[in-house]
Scaffold this motif. Sequence first.
Motif, PDB file in Angstrom:
ATOM      1  N   ASN A   1       0.736  -1.194   0.062  1.00  0.00           N
ATOM      2  CA  ASN A   1       0.076  -0.050  -0.062  1.00  0.00           C
ATOM      3  C   ASN A   1       0.904   1.310  -0.046  1.00  0.00           C
ATOM      4  O   ASN A   1       2.191   1.154   0.054  1.00  0.00           O
ATOM      5  CB  ASN A   1      -0.983   0.141   1.191  1.00  0.00           C
ATOM      6  CG  ASN A   1      -0.371  -0.358   2.512  1.00  0.00           C
ATOM      7  OD1 ASN A   1       0.850  -0.066   2.504  1.00  0.00           O
ATOM      8  ND2 ASN A   1      -1.091  -1.013   3.529  1.00  0.00           N
ATOM      9  N   ASN A   2       0.144   2.477  -0.195  1.00  0.00           N
ATOM     10  CA  ASN A   2       0.871   3.589  -0.360  1.00  0.00           C
ATOM     11  C   ASN A   2       2.010   4.006   0.718  1.00  0.00           C
ATOM     12  O   ASN A   2       1.527   3.960   1.965  1.00  0.00           O
ATOM     13  CB  ASN A   2      -0.129   4.733  -0.349  1.00  0.00           C
ATOM     14  CG  ASN A   2       0.449   5.944  -0.983  1.00  0.00           C
ATOM     15  OD1 ASN A   2       1.561   6.132  -1.498  1.00  0.00           O
ATOM     16  ND2 ASN A   2      -0.308   7.114  -0.362  1.00  0.00           N
ATOM     17  N   PRO A   3       2.840   4.373   0.756  1.00  0.00           N
ATOM     18  CA  PRO A   3       3.978   4.305  -0.622  1.00  0.00           C
ATOM     19  C   PRO A   3       4.185   3.036  -1.157  1.00  0.00           C
ATOM     20  O   PRO A   3       4.760   2.087   0.044  1.00  0.00           O
ATOM     21  CB  PRO A   3       5.105   5.183  -0.290  1.00  0.00           C
ATOM     22  CG  PRO A   3       5.195   4.987   1.079  1.00  0.00           C
ATOM     23  CD  PRO A   3       3.961   4.688   1.900  1.00  0.00           C
ATOM     24  N   ARG A   4       4.267   2.675  -2.338  1.00  0.00           N
ATOM     25  CA  ARG A   4       4.241   1.395  -2.760  1.00  0.00           C
ATOM     26  C   ARG A   4       5.852   1.283  -3.307  1.00  0.00           C
ATOM     27  O   ARG A   4       6.247   1.103  -4.466  1.00  0.00           O
ATOM     28  CB  ARG A   4       3.589   0.928  -3.940  1.00  0.00           C
ATOM     29  CG  ARG A   4       2.065   0.999  -3.683  1.00  0.00           C
ATOM     30  CD  ARG A   4       0.953   0.879  -4.734  1.00  0.00           C
ATOM     31  NE  ARG A   4      -0.190   0.514  -4.007  1.00  0.00           N
ATOM     32  CZ  ARG A   4      -0.896   1.814  -4.137  1.00  0.00           C
ATOM     33  NH1 ARG A   4      -0.563   2.828  -4.531  1.00  0.00           N
ATOM     34  NH2 ARG A   4      -2.056   1.623  -3.635  1.00  0.00           N
ATOM     35  N   TYR A   5       6.610   1.093  -2.185  1.00  0.00           N
ATOM     36  CA  TYR A   5       8.212   1.097  -2.477  1.00  0.00           C
ATOM     37  C   TYR A   5       8.577  -0.356  -2.437  1.00  0.00           C
ATOM     38  O   TYR A   5       8.233  -1.264  -1.582  1.00  0.00           O
ATOM     39  CB  TYR A   5       9.066   2.035  -1.497  1.00  0.00           C
ATOM     40  CG  TYR A   5       9.006   1.583  -0.117  1.00  0.00           C
ATOM     41  CD1 TYR A   5      10.028   0.815   0.414  1.00  0.00           C
ATOM     42  CD2 TYR A   5       7.986   1.821   0.841  1.00  0.00           C
ATOM     43  CE1 TYR A   5       9.968   0.345   1.682  1.00  0.00           C
ATOM     44  CE2 TYR A   5       7.837   1.339   2.000  1.00  0.00           C
ATOM     45  CZ  TYR A   5       9.008   0.871   2.549  1.00  0.00           C
ATOM     46  OH  TYR A   5       9.005   0.362   3.833  1.00  0.00           O
TER      47      TYR A   5
ATOM     48  N   GLU B   1      -4.637   3.833  -8.317  1.00  0.00           N
ATOM     49  CA  GLU B   1      -3.534   3.265  -7.866  1.00  0.00           C
ATOM     50  C   GLU B   1      -2.570   2.940  -8.807  1.00  0.00           C
ATOM     51  O   GLU B   1      -2.678   2.219  -9.748  1.00  0.00           O
ATOM     52  CB  GLU B   1      -3.823   2.092  -7.058  1.00  0.00           C
ATOM     53  CG  GLU B   1      -4.769   2.399  -5.769  1.00  0.00           C
ATOM     54  CD  GLU B   1      -4.908   0.945  -5.053  1.00  0.00           C
ATOM     55  OE1 GLU B   1      -4.719  -0.018  -5.670  1.00  0.00           O
ATOM     56  OE2 GLU B   1      -5.712   1.063  -3.956  1.00  0.00           O
ATOM     57  N   ILE B   2      -1.249   3.591  -8.646  1.00  0.00           N
ATOM     58  CA  ILE B   2      -0.184   3.525  -9.775  1.00  0.00           C
ATOM     59  C   ILE B   2       0.908   2.649  -8.875  1.00  0.00           C
ATOM     60  O   ILE B   2       1.140   3.113  -7.786  1.00  0.00           O
ATOM     61  CB  ILE B   2       0.414   5.018 -10.049  1.00  0.00           C
ATOM     62  CG1 ILE B   2      -0.850   5.517 -10.788  1.00  0.00           C
ATOM     63  CG2 ILE B   2       1.489   4.387 -11.088  1.00  0.00           C
ATOM     64  CD1 ILE B   2      -0.352   6.690 -11.306  1.00  0.00           C
ATOM     65  N   ASP B   3       1.233   1.420  -9.409  1.00  0.00           N
ATOM     66  CA  ASP B   3       2.246   0.992  -8.804  1.00  0.00           C
ATOM     67  C   ASP B   3       3.550   0.760  -9.640  1.00  0.00           C
ATOM     68  O   ASP B   3       3.378   0.234 -10.884  1.00  0.00           O
ATOM     69  CB  ASP B   3       1.911  -0.607  -8.375  1.00  0.00           C
ATOM     70  CG  ASP B   3       3.087  -1.276  -7.359  1.00  0.00           C
ATOM     71  OD1 ASP B   3       4.191  -0.938  -7.669  1.00  0.00           O
ATOM     72  OD2 ASP B   3       2.389  -2.047  -6.643  1.00  0.00           O
ATOM     73  N   THR B   4       4.575   1.251  -9.477  1.00  0.00           N
ATOM     74  CA  THR B   4       5.807   1.535 -10.463  1.00  0.00           C
ATOM     75  C   THR B   4       6.565   0.437 -10.310  1.00  0.00           C
ATOM     76  O   THR B   4       7.673   0.099 -10.915  1.00  0.00           O
ATOM     77  CB  THR B   4       6.685   2.709 -10.262  1.00  0.00           C
ATOM     78  OG1 THR B   4       6.917   2.662  -8.969  1.00  0.00           O
ATOM     79  CG2 THR B   4       5.647   3.969 -10.425  1.00  0.00           C
ATOM     80  N   SER B   5       6.317  -0.519  -9.408  1.00  0.00           N
ATOM     81  CA  SER B   5       7.139  -2.026  -9.393  1.00  0.00           C
ATOM     82  C   SER B   5       6.416  -2.979  -8.863  1.00  0.00           C
ATOM     83  O   SER B   5       6.425  -3.520  -7.771  1.00  0.00           O
ATOM     84  CB  SER B   5       8.216  -1.655  -8.446  1.00  0.00           C
ATOM     85  OG  SER B   5       8.058  -1.284  -6.950  1.00  0.00           O
ATOM     86  N   PRO B   6       5.493  -3.325  -9.608  1.00  0.00           N
ATOM     87  CA  PRO B   6       4.321  -4.269  -8.995  1.00  0.00           C
ATOM     88  C   PRO B   6       4.720  -5.833  -8.955  1.00  0.00           C
ATOM     89  O   PRO B   6       5.626  -6.270  -9.777  1.00  0.00           O
ATOM     90  CB  PRO B   6       3.219  -4.377 -10.194  1.00  0.00           C
ATOM     91  CG  PRO B   6       3.808  -3.973 -11.141  1.00  0.00           C
ATOM     92  CD  PRO B   6       4.944  -3.066 -11.149  1.00  0.00           C
ATOM     93  N   LEU B   7       4.674  -6.512  -7.858  1.00  0.00           N
ATOM     94  CA  LEU B   7       5.155  -7.798  -7.823  1.00  0.00           C
ATOM     95  C   LEU B   7       4.063  -8.626  -8.371  1.00  0.00           C
ATOM     96  O   LEU B   7       4.240  -9.860  -8.781  1.00  0.00           O
ATOM     97  CB  LEU B   7       5.415  -8.080  -6.539  1.00  0.00           C
ATOM     98  CG  LEU B   7       6.582  -7.560  -5.834  1.00  0.00           C
ATOM     99  CD1 LEU B   7       7.045  -8.212  -4.484  1.00  0.00           C
ATOM    100  CD2 LEU B   7       7.829  -7.550  -6.717  1.00  0.00           C
ATOM    101  N   SER B   8       2.784  -8.406  -8.418  1.00  0.00           N
ATOM    102  CA  SER B   8       1.848  -9.295  -9.124  1.00  0.00           C
ATOM    103  C   SER B   8       0.757  -8.620  -9.808  1.00  0.00           C
ATOM    104  O   SER B   8       0.588  -7.270  -9.790  1.00  0.00           O
ATOM    105  CB  SER B   8       1.122 -10.042  -7.718  1.00  0.00           C
ATOM    106  OG  SER B   8       0.586  -9.250  -7.201  1.00  0.00           O
TER     107      SER B   8
END
Length: 725
Positions: free
Chosen positions: A327-331, A717-724
């Motif tokens: 969840n945010n921040p999606r680091y 929701e933007i994820d710049t390194s999604p795992l799934s």
Amino acid sequence: MYAEVLVEYGAKSLDRTFTYIIPDHLKHLKVGMKVLVSFGKNTISGFVTKITDQTEVENLKEIIEIIDQDLVLNEELMSLGKCLNELTLCSLITAYQTMFPSSLKINTKDINYQLYDEYLEVVNINDANNFINNNPRKKRQIEILNYVLDNDNVLKQEFSGQPLNTLIKEGLIKIKKVKRVRIKPNKENYEKYKLTAEQNDVLEVIKSSLNKEKTFLIHGITGSGKTEVYLRAIKEVIKEGKTAIMLVPEISLTAQVVNQFYERFGDEVAVFHSALSPGEKYDEYLKIYNNQVKIVVGTRSAIFVPLENIGIIIIDEEHSDSYKQENNPRYHALDMAKFRSKYHNCPLVLGSATPTLESFARAKKDVYKLLKLQNRIGNSKLPNIEIVDMSLEMKKRNLIFSQILLDKIKSRLEKQEQVIILLNRRGFSTIVSCRNCGYKYECPHCAITLTYHKSSNMMRCHYCGYSKEKPLKCFQCQEEALKDAGLGTEKLEIELQKVFPSSKIIRMDKDTTTKKGSHEKIINEFKNNDYDILLGTQMIAKGLDFPRVSLVGVINADSSLNIPDFRSNERTFQLLSQVSGRAGRSKYPGEVVLQTFNPDNKTLNYIKNHDYEGFYNYEMNLRRLMSYPPYYYLITIKALSNSYEESSLEINKIKTHLLKNIDKQSIILGPTIANPFKVNNKYRFQLIIKYKIDKNIMNTLKEIDELYKTNTKVNIEIDTSPLSL
Ligand code: ADP
Ligand code: ZN
């Protein structure tokens, strides 16, 4: 003097600074401090990002006060926050909050591992006796006082609640905190081993680049002694007067590692993770902040600790998904670690028996330096792995356990060796449906079937927590024809007990570990031979070292393969190699049985042959053909809304905007529905972007994010390194 203050105001749209006057009594104000300011009609807090002696803004207000004089985000952390903001597109205020101790997330649900025990002590015996004699009506308080007077080592949790709080408030009883773990360095244990030649080679390479920004990947099989290498590398760093961060995937399961650190380095170690109580967390943070410790061992969030003069950063089990915040921040902690390694000019060491494809590909290209540990310590060998075809077993009416697994369990029980059984699905059964009309019970808020939990007779949603008692009759046709299908750990335990009635079985999954300390309790009891069989979900796969375990059984090796995600082969390889690695770690040779309906599956056969590189080559080829990481970078954009139409409409608008602005070489997939399609009553649509180099992409995403900050109907929701996916 003036200060630029980034205010902590709820609405995302206010991610900007405002100018305030620094009053005379706050002349010592510094960049990175948290302050109170008035904002409109409210008094709110904010971070000082800049101090200037001029401003063109008029009618300024004064800063009211500094929230904590003694806590400042230093220059490094301020720029790390900027990096977090740029990489993940979170707001700057979220980035700084992520690093500040008061707002560091406390995950009370998962408290399983505590640093301190809290004991009750009477402050003054005379005062206590006076109170007892003069307040005959305060029965409960007198009872507590008498008990604490008469007994030693009374734990606080024996008496929580109002009467105790009042006694503490009135100064009659105080709390004494005692560190649970032994922190005295144990000289006997101190480097009792001579490093193996392999370990020594790896250590020497790391030692030769201690003052360089360089990333190493230690590919070391399970039981090859990676931890010992980490400990020695850290010792070198400390000798040079520097400090170290060591990240581990989950503290509750790696208490073993923490204890090794305490034994080696005593109170130079701080432990930092989200399962500490707020007070414990603050204590550890202050120790780090005041340079009282040299080493920090912790989970993902420990990458933000204010340690100075860092000489090495280590990420153990680097493939673990827990390094990514969902969840945010999606680091991803790895990105943060790279920033810090660059800032401090120090090595970053990643270690795993099953590195991610991304990391191994980088190592092959010499972006990371690859170091190998190819042998287990001592004479123990990797276990022998056997694949069992369950479709043949079904014909023999062996529905859950194959004959071969049963035979092997039996022989272990006879020899008093131990067994681990993995089934990565909790609950009793995974589906409740009607035999008559076919109706399936789904969560009313999420697009997912409910899981039946027999002990409570409840059907539960594993996404939002919704639960409902299992009815007798079908909701749709009113027939008494409900059946449950699919196998979870709760049912497996019952079935296994039926086959081996006198064996002692313990189950470890989310349902049996909700209480404080339950993880450790299960692990310790199993280690002490109180049980013959440990059965559970992926929780039991990681990092545990049980010398007597000589058999591992995997009940449904297909369950993770069948998840529709491009990483499912990789996850299966990691999970099953890890759990196999629990077998045969000392003198009892290990064996593994993998039950599957796909005995020819390539991934399973690479696992069987302990062939990481074979798997790597096979999977890389698929990734190349399908344009997935590590060949391409990925970004996901989700649109969430209570309204199906709005969500679908906006995701299409976003796609149009992307097509106009991003590089023509980049690929946009979708929109498709996200998996699951509905969670907590929100309909979720998703776009997937694949790109190699795209100068415009981050700015375009920022624009999109900006656009939706004020939209109350649809969230992005933007994820710049999604795992799934
Ligand atoms: P890994 O993390 O690679 O799976 P561990 O670090 O858990 O492996 O090491 C496996 C076991 O070997 C541990 O019990 C550890 O204490 C022991 N060990 C590590 N190095 C040595 C050594 N040089 N000599 C003897 N035992 C060792
Ligand atoms: Zn739900």
